[in-house]
Design a protein around this motif. Structure first.
Motif, mmCIF file in Angstrom:
data_model
loop_
_atom_site.group_PDB
_atom_site.id
_atom_site.type_symbol
_atom_site.label_atom_id
_atom_site.label_comp_id
_atom_site.label_asym_id
_atom_site.label_seq_id
_atom_site.Cartn_x
_atom_site.Cartn_y
_atom_site.Cartn_z
ATOM 1 N N PRO A 1 0.800 -1.238 0.000
ATOM 2 C CA PRO A 1 0.000 0.000 0.000
ATOM 3 C C PRO A 1 0.832 1.287 0.000
ATOM 4 C CG PRO A 1 -0.193 -1.151 2.109
ATOM 5 C CD PRO A 1 0.579 -2.046 1.209
ATOM 6 N N HIS A 2 2.066 1.211 0.532
ATOM 7 C CA HIS A 2 2.915 2.414 0.556
ATOM 8 C C HIS A 2 3.208 2.893 -0.873
ATOM 9 C CE1 HIS A 2 3.876 1.701 4.797
ATOM 10 N NE2 HIS A 2 4.115 0.450 4.477
ATOM 11 N N GLN A 3 3.299 1.950 -1.799
ATOM 12 C CA GLN A 3 3.699 2.274 -3.173
ATOM 13 C C GLN A 3 2.518 2.367 -4.137
ATOM 14 O OE1 GLN A 3 6.753 3.093 -3.753
ATOM 15 N NE2 GLN A 3 7.493 2.495 -1.737
ATOM 16 N N PRO B 1 1.732 4.017 10.325
ATOM 17 C CA PRO B 1 0.369 3.685 9.862
ATOM 18 C C PRO B 1 -0.069 2.239 10.104
ATOM 19 C CG PRO B 1 1.882 3.666 8.005
ATOM 20 C CD PRO B 1 2.710 4.032 9.221
ATOM 21 N N HIS B 2 0.834 1.355 10.592
ATOM 22 C CA HIS B 2 0.517 -0.091 10.659
ATOM 23 C C HIS B 2 -0.336 -0.443 11.884
ATOM 24 C CE1 HIS B 2 4.311 0.364 8.363
ATOM 25 N NE2 HIS B 2 3.776 -0.546 7.582
ATOM 26 N N ILE B 3 -1.472 0.246 12.018
ATOM 27 C CA ILE B 3 -2.298 0.146 13.230
ATOM 28 C C ILE B 3 -2.930 -1.235 13.430
ATOM 29 C CG2 ILE B 3 -2.849 2.584 13.507
ATOM 30 C CD1 ILE B 3 -5.316 2.135 11.753
ATOM 31 N N ALA C 1 11.989 -7.792 7.370
ATOM 32 C CA ALA C 1 12.593 -6.995 6.301
ATOM 33 C C ALA C 1 12.268 -5.506 6.427
ATOM 34 C CB ALA C 1 12.134 -7.514 4.950
ATOM 35 N N HIS C 2 11.042 -5.171 6.796
ATOM 36 C CA HIS C 2 10.699 -3.742 6.907
ATOM 37 C C HIS C 2 9.998 -3.449 8.213
ATOM 38 C CE1 HIS C 2 6.380 -3.483 6.011
ATOM 39 N NE2 HIS C 2 6.465 -2.190 5.810
ATOM 40 N N ASP C 3 10.010 -2.199 8.563
ATOM 41 C CA ASP C 3 9.637 -1.772 9.899
ATOM 42 C C ASP C 3 8.134 -1.691 10.092
ATOM 43 O OD1 ASP C 3 10.424 -1.124 12.369
ATOM 44 O OD2 ASP C 3 11.394 0.767 11.865
ATOM 45 N N ALA C 4 7.419 -2.822 9.997
ATOM 46 C CA ALA C 4 5.952 -2.785 10.050
ATOM 47 C C ALA C 4 5.392 -3.202 11.402
ATOM 48 C CB ALA C 4 5.377 -3.689 8.972
ATOM 49 N N PHE C 5 6.234 -3.773 12.272
ATOM 50 C CA PHE C 5 5.700 -4.478 13.438
ATOM 51 C C PHE C 5 5.856 -3.742 14.778
ATOM 52 C CE2 PHE C 5 6.285 -7.577 10.117
ATOM 53 C CZ PHE C 5 5.150 -8.363 10.216
ATOM 54 N N SER D 1 2.316 -8.834 6.330
ATOM 55 C CA SER D 1 2.526 -7.544 6.981
ATOM 56 C C SER D 1 1.522 -6.507 6.493
ATOM 57 C CB SER D 1 3.959 -7.068 6.783
ATOM 58 O OG SER D 1 4.308 -7.042 5.421
ATOM 59 N N ASP D 2 1.658 -6.044 5.247
ATOM 60 C CA ASP D 2 0.804 -4.956 4.772
ATOM 61 C C ASP D 2 -0.322 -5.437 3.858
ATOM 62 O OD1 ASP D 2 2.531 -3.476 6.214
ATOM 63 O OD2 ASP D 2 3.273 -2.256 4.573
ATOM 64 N N SER D 3 -0.490 -6.755 3.811
ATOM 65 C CA SER D 3 -1.546 -7.321 2.980
ATOM 66 C C SER D 3 -1.934 -8.680 3.564
ATOM 67 C CB SER D 3 -1.008 -7.497 1.550
ATOM 68 O OG SER D 3 -1.632 -8.579 0.906
HETATM 69 ZN ZN LIG Z 1 4.373 -1.128 5.731
#
Ligand SMILES: [Zn+2]
Length: 313
Positions: free
Chosen positions: A67-69, A132-134, A198-202, A278-280
């Protein structure tokens, strides 16, 4: 002159009435369902849980989409314009979609920002920007669910009682999910609770459930500094004997593999603990197409991986 004025104002009134009728899910359309267009897969599930049989939900982003992209296509704009209600996450998760939500609101569309249900004091900030990763803290996602329920009720007052009822049912399921995560987390010692991805989602997950969270991409933006950060992270994993690191379904596996290699060079073996949503969300084949299914999968993957025992399913 007066007659012309009156005729003109009649025409204007007619246009306004027509526009209003097309914007509002009118009380007369009892047979019709409320058309709801949402951005992410997490919101797709949420809108269906709360809306139930009274809504048609259409999602813009599919499974595995970052979603970021994500940029809205012309078709997406049409879908949002035609919807009765538009739901988005907010906090710049849909950062490339610009001010499309604000302009839809200006035209009188019911626009629900899920993050609006959460008080700012409960949000995590990185370098002055809200995370935003609420959805990774179940208690925050409950507030987002409440915001969606309120928004649907406002857009469709006739069915408000049903939305409130669906929210109550779903809220209980989320309470159960929260209990499950905490119970499983107890299987780990305090020092085993380190989640490396891998990315800062958590960050919200870490804060809510007592995990130290580290992401390769989150710690640096410059490529050169990134290499130094990966080495530091590898040393940390070796020193603390962290048994597993994790891949995200929406991101390439390469960076995490390089990290494992760097750990190995320091005389410790850490394994790829599995993929996290993570984002999906995922898909129906393994039941991860719902928020609850994906979160349970993530929890089991993380706990089993960090325990490093033979009980991995
Ligand atoms: Zn993310």
């Amino acid at each position: 002159m007066n007659l012309l004025k009156r005729r003109l104002s009649c025409v204007v009134m007619a246009i306004i009435v027509l526009l209003t009728a097309s914007c509002v899910p009118a009380e007369n359309k009892k047979e019709d369902k409320l058309n709801v267009t949402v951005t992410t897969t997490m919101l797709y599930d949420l809108a269906r849980q709360i809306g139930g049989k009274y809504v048609n939900v259409q999602g813009l982003m599919g499974s595995g989409v970052d979603p970021h992209q994500y940029r809205a296509s012309a078709g997406d704009i049409v879908k949002m314009q035609r919807a009765d209600v538009v739901v988005y996450n907010g906090l710049h998760l849909e950062g490339k979609m610009g001010d499309v939500f604000a302009s839809l609101e200006d035209y009188g569309k019911t626009v629900i920002c899920a993050a609006d249900g959460i008080d700012e004091s409960m949000l995590i900030k990185h370098d002055g920007v809200y995370d935003p990763h609420i959805w990774f803290d179940v208690s925050l996602w409950k507030l987002a669910a409440k915001e969606v329920a309120n928004g649907l009720s406002k857009a469709d007052p006739d069915n408000a009682a049903h939305y409130a009822e669906n929210f109550e049912v779903y809220d209980k399921q989320l309470t159960e999910l929260d209990k499950y995560i905490r119970k499983r987390a107890e299987e780990l010692d305090e020092n085993q609770r380190v989640l490396i991805t891998a990315h800062d989602a958590f960050s919200y997950f870490g804060k809510a459930y007592g995990f130290k969270v580290m992401g390769i991409q989150g710690v640096s933006t410059a490529a050169e500094a990134g290499t130094a950060d990966v080495i530091a992270l590898a040393q940390f994993i070796a020193d603390n004997r962290i048994k597993a690191v994790f891949v995200e379904t929406s991101l390439p596996v390469k960076a995490i593999e390089a990290l494992c290699e760097a750990v190995r060079a320091r005389g410790f073996e850490t394994s790829l603990g599995g993929s996290l949503y993570s984002d999906s969300l995922g898909d129906e084949t393994n039941g991860t197409n719902t928020y609850i299914g994906a979160f349970r999968h993530n929890t089991d993957t993380v706990i089993d991986g960090l325990k490093g025992d033979d009980e991995i399913e």
